[in-house]
Write a protein that holds these residues in place. Structure first.
Motif: not given
Length: 100
Positions: A66-91
């Motif tokens: 219900d608000r725009r909180g700090p990054y740590v709190e905002a990061r709990e709102l989603y899970s990253d499902l992005s594919a690995p990048t070209r450099r071989g790591g995750t994104a």
């Protein structure tokens, strides 16, 4: 919850107007459906995908806020499902987007 508001609360865009522009650009997909309006509803479990720079960001909505909180709190709102990048790591949506 409105999609543009959630994108801003989750700190995936720098401003609410940026979130509105992204939604209206027809470059954002919600559960595979092209979105063309900022008022589209997002729910827990929804999957969002959109281009950012030279990669495609894919996230699953894990929660709503219900608000725009700090990054740590905002990061709990989603899970990253992005594919690995070209450099071989995750994104992970960490350092580059922490300042958003």
């Amino acid at each position: 919850m409105r999609l543009d508001k959630w994108l801003w609360f989750a700190r995936l865009t720098k401003s609410r107007s940026d979130a509105q522009r992204l939604c209206e650009s027809r470059h954002l997909r919600l559960d595979g459906r092209v979105i063309d309006r900022a008022s589209a509803l997002v729910r827990t479990g929804s999957v969002l995908s959109f281009p950012r720079h030279d990669e495609v960001i894919v996230v699953r909505v894990e929660g709503l806020s219900d608000r725009r909180g700090p990054y740590v709190e905002a990061r709990e709102l989603y899970s990253d499902l992005s594919a690995p990048t070209r450099r071989g790591g995750t994104a992970p949506l960490t350092a580059e987007y922490a300042a958003v």
